[in-house]
Design a protein around this motif. Structure first.
Motif, PDB file in Angstrom:
ATOM      1  N   PRO A   1       0.832  -1.206   0.000  1.00  0.00           N
ATOM      2  CA  PRO A   1       0.000   0.000   0.000  1.00  0.00           C
ATOM      3  C   PRO A   1       0.867   1.257   0.000  1.00  0.00           C
ATOM      4  O   PRO A   1       1.981   1.251   0.512  1.00  0.00           O
ATOM      5  N   ALA A   2       0.326   2.301  -0.579  1.00  0.00           N
ATOM      6  CA  ALA A   2       1.065   3.560  -0.675  1.00  0.00           C
ATOM      7  C   ALA A   2       1.248   4.163   0.718  1.00  0.00           C
ATOM      8  O   ALA A   2       0.286   4.287   1.467  1.00  0.00           O
ATOM      9  N   PRO A   3       2.454   4.561   1.079  1.00  0.00           N
ATOM     10  CA  PRO A   3       2.672   5.160   2.397  1.00  0.00           C
ATOM     11  C   PRO A   3       2.364   6.654   2.384  1.00  0.00           C
ATOM     12  O   PRO A   3       2.368   7.299   1.344  1.00  0.00           O
ATOM     13  N   GLY A   4       2.086   7.200   3.534  1.00  0.00           N
ATOM     14  CA  GLY A   4       1.932   8.642   3.672  1.00  0.00           C
ATOM     15  C   GLY A   4       0.580   9.163   3.235  1.00  0.00           C
ATOM     16  O   GLY A   4      -0.409   8.443   3.155  1.00  0.00           O
ATOM     17  N   PRO A   5       0.513  10.461   2.922  1.00  0.00           N
ATOM     18  CA  PRO A   5      -0.759  11.109   2.596  1.00  0.00           C
ATOM     19  C   PRO A   5      -1.423  10.561   1.333  1.00  0.00           C
ATOM     20  O   PRO A   5      -2.638  10.602   1.209  1.00  0.00           O
TER      21      PRO A   5
END
Length: 105
Positions: free
Chosen positions: A81-85
């Motif tokens: 999954p994409a990290p951060g905002p």
């Protein structure tokens, strides 16, 4: 160590290291041109623990195992999954009108 008959069920992974003689280049510099490295059978790889040369059939098997492990790791990193905002933009939080994605912009 347990006694067993016949070959092992799984191939043992041998840790590989760059050849110290050619520094992984598979060739050594001669007087006029490059020569194949005799320390690693011109492969650039040796056994990490002992520093001994692997025969070519074993080397191909070990390099294939190393390549397959690297490809598995790349696939895991692609599917992570994409990290951060930006993770908020990639998933549906069902907070918008009609259960659509709401990002707050």
């Amino acid at each position: 160590m347990r006694k067993s008959h016949g070959p092992a069920f799984k191939k043992a992974v041998i840790e590989l290291a760059r050849c110290p003689a050619c520094r992984g280049r598979a060739v050594v510099t001669g007087v006029f041109h490059d020569l194949p490295c005799n320390s690693c059978n011109a492969s650039g790889w040796v056994a990490a623990g002992t520093g001994e040369t692997l025969d070519l059939a074993e080397l191909v098997t070990q390099l294939n195992m190393k390549l397959q492990a690297a490809l598995r790791k790349i696939e895991q990193m692609k599917n992570a999954p994409a990290p951060g905002p930006e993770a908020q933009y990639q998933t549906n939080n069902r907070r918008g009108a009609g259960g659509t994605n709401y990002t707050g912009d």
